[in-house]
Scaffold this motif. Sequence first.
Motif, PDB file in Angstrom:
ATOM      1  N   PHE A   1      11.568  -8.757 -10.069  1.00 26.63           N
ATOM      2  CA  PHE A   1      12.496  -8.854 -11.197  1.00 26.63           C
ATOM      3  C   PHE A   1      12.759 -10.332 -11.469  1.00 26.63           C
ATOM      4  O   PHE A   1      12.969 -11.114 -10.535  1.00 26.63           O
ATOM      5  CB  PHE A   1      13.819  -8.151 -10.875  1.00 26.63           C
ATOM      6  N   THR A   2      12.740 -10.716 -12.749  1.00 29.43           N
ATOM      7  CA  THR A   2      13.002 -12.111 -13.119  1.00 29.43           C
ATOM      8  C   THR A   2      14.066 -12.184 -14.206  1.00 29.43           C
ATOM      9  O   THR A   2      14.328 -11.216 -14.928  1.00 29.43           O
ATOM     10  CB  THR A   2      11.724 -12.807 -13.636  1.00 29.43           C
ATOM     11  N   SER A   3      14.640 -13.371 -14.320  1.00 29.53           N
ATOM     12  CA  SER A   3      15.661 -13.599 -15.348  1.00 29.53           C
ATOM     13  C   SER A   3      15.062 -13.621 -16.749  1.00 29.53           C
ATOM     14  O   SER A   3      15.804 -13.621 -17.741  1.00 29.53           O
ATOM     15  CB  SER A   3      16.399 -14.910 -15.073  1.00 29.53           C
ATOM     16  N   ASP A   4      13.722 -13.625 -16.859  1.00 32.52           N
ATOM     17  CA  ASP A   4      13.061 -13.532 -18.162  1.00 32.52           C
ATOM     18  C   ASP A   4      13.036 -12.110 -18.699  1.00 32.52           C
ATOM     19  O   ASP A   4      12.646 -11.890 -19.845  1.00 32.52           O
ATOM     20  CB  ASP A   4      11.612 -14.027 -18.071  1.00 32.52           C
ATOM     21  N   GLY A   5      13.390 -11.137 -17.858  1.00 31.33           N
ATOM     22  CA  GLY A   5      13.351  -9.740 -18.281  1.00 31.33           C
ATOM     23  C   GLY A   5      12.198  -8.950 -17.714  1.00 31.33           C
ATOM     24  O   GLY A   5      12.011  -7.776 -18.065  1.00 31.33           O
ATOM     25  N   THR A   6      11.412  -9.557 -16.825  1.00 35.47           N
ATOM     26  CA  THR A   6      10.294  -8.849 -16.199  1.00 35.47           C
ATOM     27  C   THR A   6      10.797  -7.948 -15.077  1.00 35.47           C
ATOM     28  O   THR A   6      11.670  -8.334 -14.287  1.00 35.47           O
ATOM     29  CB  THR A   6       9.268  -9.852 -15.647  1.00 35.47           C
ATOM     30  N   ALA A   7      10.253  -6.732 -15.023  1.00 36.72           N
ATOM     31  CA  ALA A   7      10.551  -5.787 -13.946  1.00 36.72           C
ATOM     32  C   ALA A   7       9.255  -5.052 -13.613  1.00 36.72           C
ATOM     33  O   ALA A   7       8.844  -4.140 -14.348  1.00 36.72           O
ATOM     34  CB  ALA A   7      11.638  -4.811 -14.358  1.00 36.72           C
ATOM     35  N   ILE A   8       8.601  -5.478 -12.539  1.00 40.61           N
ATOM     36  CA  ILE A   8       7.287  -4.942 -12.185  1.00 40.61           C
ATOM     37  C   ILE A   8       7.358  -4.271 -10.819  1.00 40.61           C
ATOM     38  O   ILE A   8       7.887  -4.821  -9.857  1.00 40.61           O
ATOM     39  CB  ILE A   8       6.230  -6.071 -12.148  1.00 40.61           C
ATOM     40  N   GLU A   9       6.808  -3.073 -10.746  1.00 39.01           N
ATOM     41  CA  GLU A   9       6.579  -2.389  -9.474  1.00 39.01           C
ATOM     42  C   GLU A   9       5.072  -2.275  -9.292  1.00 39.01           C
ATOM     43  O   GLU A   9       4.382  -1.731 -10.160  1.00 39.01           O
ATOM     44  CB  GLU A   9       7.226  -1.007  -9.464  1.00 39.01           C
ATOM     45  N   GLN A  10       4.547  -2.810  -8.193  1.00 39.95           N
ATOM     46  CA  GLN A  10       3.101  -2.880  -7.992  1.00 39.95           C
ATOM     47  C   GLN A  10       2.792  -2.611  -6.520  1.00 39.95           C
ATOM     48  O   GLN A  10       3.532  -3.051  -5.631  1.00 39.95           O
ATOM     49  CB  GLN A  10       2.592  -4.266  -8.398  1.00 39.95           C
ATOM     50  N   SER A  11       1.690  -1.915  -6.254  1.00 41.75           N
ATOM     51  CA  SER A  11       1.332  -1.602  -4.875  1.00 41.75           C
ATOM     52  C   SER A  11      -0.176  -1.605  -4.705  1.00 41.75           C
ATOM     53  O   SER A  11      -0.940  -1.407  -5.658  1.00 41.75           O
ATOM     54  CB  SER A  11       1.913  -0.250  -4.451  1.00 41.75           C
ATOM     55  N   TRP A  12      -0.598  -1.848  -3.462  1.00 39.62           N
ATOM     56  CA  TRP A  12      -2.020  -1.872  -3.136  1.00 39.62           C
ATOM     57  C   TRP A  12      -2.206  -1.704  -1.632  1.00 39.62           C
ATOM     58  O   TRP A  12      -1.253  -1.796  -0.856  1.00 39.62           O
ATOM     59  CB  TRP A  12      -2.680  -3.179  -3.599  1.00 39.62           C
ATOM     60  N   ALA A  13      -3.448  -1.476  -1.235  1.00 36.28           N
ATOM     61  CA  ALA A  13      -3.837  -1.418   0.178  1.00 36.28           C
ATOM     62  C   ALA A  13      -4.998  -2.374   0.388  1.00 36.28           C
ATOM     63  O   ALA A  13      -5.868  -2.511  -0.477  1.00 36.28           O
ATOM     64  CB  ALA A  13      -4.235  -0.002   0.577  1.00 36.28           C
ATOM     65  N   ASP A  14      -5.034  -3.034   1.544  1.00 39.25           N
ATOM     66  CA  ASP A  14      -6.100  -3.974   1.875  1.00 39.25           C
ATOM     67  C   ASP A  14      -6.545  -3.747   3.310  1.00 39.25           C
ATOM     68  O   ASP A  14      -5.716  -3.466   4.183  1.00 39.25           O
ATOM     69  CB  ASP A  14      -5.617  -5.412   1.686  1.00 39.25           C
ATOM     70  N   MET A  15      -7.850  -3.895   3.549  1.00 39.62           N
ATOM     71  CA  MET A  15      -8.428  -3.673   4.882  1.00 39.62           C
ATOM     72  C   MET A  15      -9.432  -4.767   5.204  1.00 39.62           C
ATOM     73  O   MET A  15     -10.096  -5.286   4.312  1.00 39.62           O
ATOM     74  CB  MET A  15      -9.151  -2.318   4.929  1.00 39.62           C
ATOM     75  N   GLU A  16      -9.564  -5.073   6.507  1.00 38.36           N
ATOM     76  CA  GLU A  16     -10.526  -6.082   6.935  1.00 38.36           C
ATOM     77  C   GLU A  16     -10.957  -5.811   8.366  1.00 38.36           C
ATOM     78  O   GLU A  16     -10.165  -5.376   9.196  1.00 38.36           O
ATOM     79  CB  GLU A  16      -9.908  -7.482   6.843  1.00 38.36           C
ATOM     80  N   MET A  17     -12.243  -6.090   8.650  1.00 33.97           N
ATOM     81  CA  MET A  17     -12.755  -6.039  10.020  1.00 33.97           C
ATOM     82  C   MET A  17     -13.597  -7.286  10.287  1.00 33.97           C
ATOM     83  O   MET A  17     -14.298  -7.780   9.399  1.00 33.97           O
ATOM     84  CB  MET A  17     -13.589  -4.790  10.274  1.00 33.97           C
ATOM     85  N   ARG A  18     -13.505  -7.778  11.533  1.00 33.53           N
ATOM     86  CA  ARG A  18     -14.272  -8.943  11.969  1.00 33.53           C
ATOM     87  C   ARG A  18     -14.949  -8.633  13.294  1.00 33.53           C
ATOM     88  O   ARG A  18     -14.351  -7.994  14.167  1.00 33.53           O
ATOM     89  CB  ARG A  18     -13.358 -10.168  12.125  1.00 33.53           C
ATOM     90  N   PHE A  19     -16.186  -9.106  13.429  1.00 34.97           N
ATOM     91  CA  PHE A  19     -16.973  -8.873  14.640  1.00 34.97           C
ATOM     92  C   PHE A  19     -17.603 -10.189  15.087  1.00 34.97           C
ATOM     93  O   PHE A  19     -18.055 -10.977  14.260  1.00 34.97           O
ATOM     94  CB  PHE A  19     -18.103  -7.865  14.388  1.00 34.97           C
ATOM     95  N   ALA A  20     -17.649 -10.412  16.387  1.00 37.16           N
ATOM     96  CA  ALA A  20     -18.311 -11.607  16.915  1.00 37.16           C
ATOM     97  C   ALA A  20     -18.916 -11.286  18.269  1.00 37.16           C
ATOM     98  O   ALA A  20     -18.331 -10.551  19.076  1.00 37.16           O
ATOM     99  CB  ALA A  20     -17.328 -12.769  17.037  1.00 37.16           C
ATOM    100  N   ALA A  21     -20.100 -11.834  18.499  1.00 39.44           N
ATOM    101  CA  ALA A  21     -20.773 -11.710  19.788  1.00 39.44           C
ATOM    102  C   ALA A  21     -21.305 -13.080  20.178  1.00 39.44           C
ATOM    103  O   ALA A  21     -21.953 -13.756  19.366  1.00 39.44           O
ATOM    104  CB  ALA A  21     -21.916 -10.707  19.714  1.00 39.44           C
ATOM    105  N   THR A  22     -21.025 -13.504  21.399  1.00 43.54           N
ATOM    106  CA  THR A  22     -21.499 -14.784  21.909  1.00 43.54           C
ATOM    107  C   THR A  22     -22.493 -14.543  23.026  1.00 43.54           C
ATOM    108  O   THR A  22     -22.191 -13.828  23.993  1.00 43.54           O
ATOM    109  CB  THR A  22     -20.331 -15.646  22.425  1.00 43.54           C
TER     110      THR A  22
END
Length: 462
Positions: free
Chosen positions: A160-181
Amino acid sequence: MFDRLADYKNQLADVIARYRHGADFLSIRLETSRGTNITLRGDKIDTLSEDVSLGGQVRVCYKGGWGFASFNRLESLRDRIEEAISAARLVGVEETLLASVEPIQITCKLPLIGTDPSQIPLFEKKKLCDRYNTILRQADQRIATTSVSYGDRNQHILLFTSDGTAIEQSWADMEMRFAATAREGETVQTGRETTGSRQGYEDLIHLDKQVIGAAERAVKSLSLPPVAAKTYPVVIDPILAGLFVHEAFGHLSEADMAYENPDLLEVMSMGKRFGSKDLQIFDGAAPEGHRGSYYYDDEGTPATTTQLIKDGVLVGRLHSRETAGKLGEQPTGNARCLNYHYPPIVRMTNTWIERGKTPVQDLFQNIQEGVYACNWLGGMTNGEMFTFSAGEAWMIRNGELAEQVRDVTLSGNVFTTLANIEAIADDFYWDESGGCGKGGQSGLPVGCGSPSLRIQDVMVAG
């Protein structure tokens, strides 16, 4: 808790109305978040956690000065607003210059093609990590250490902003990392893979080929000769090219770096030529389905696609409302924060080099001696200078791939390198593995894309 977030809308609107006249600009960002983090190192569990959080931030601008406060208890919101207003009034001595944006009232959710990771039990995610870790550990007896990490996060935002904006927003994010030495005698080599998604959990469950590839690269590199250090013509694959455009050029396009640095602003002046007429570079959150995609940034500016280089010439840069206002340009929707603990700053979203017309096989023609570099192990930038380590590399001899080599590091000046791009291929790949860091906010999801590139006179070190 996620369902209750919408109940706070009236409360946010009320406090905005009460305090809006005490500052030139006021915004409140309320966030609910839940996520999973799993890290396996060798045969041990380093991290296994699920978390749920509710918090928010207040940003105030008064006479060009900013006040910021974060909170975990909604009951303290009025106190935090008053603190932020006091801070802004204490430091504000100039004119507030914020580019205008159209106020918006909307509820939006980034669509998932597959399963929401929050619907997958923790033991299933742990079992997935165990499977990939077993693949790494059993790949070869010379594998000395392994690591597998998994992370997901669902974020639900009210802005919410004093300019009059009112936004509801949602998302999901995923990540995987692999390493072998892998280790043999005094020789140590590492193979890595990283992947991410904003489309569904299924994107993470069929990665066996990538995982075994990381281990195999580490083992194979033990017996490879190191590259001879000197300047070569180089062909780089789309993954390494995507890293290059993000790290070496993208950060220089973030306008907060430019307006705070007059020398850089002069170097990055509009209309300046940086490459051939075939070079086109973009950034934008508007393309759907990538890790840097969203509908509105953390100031309420709509997502856009911004062309940074057109026909080799600089034509755009990335903005928050403040940087756009100070430079007299249009906001681009690139003000982002990692979470409610941090204020939004100018950040990349999805950054890419447009596909070219040269067939990939033609990139190697007439190269008597050169290097073909693929994937990445790591890298760093310092202003105009960059250094990147390739995950795999081969020598090019008489226009053909020859022996494989190891320890290939590419370095140079980004502007010289852009000018030295001789050919842009007709392939293209989106790399969703990015977690960008800036201003203490590390791990912000981004996307990188590029075709393969042929570049002359690149310094290659072993």
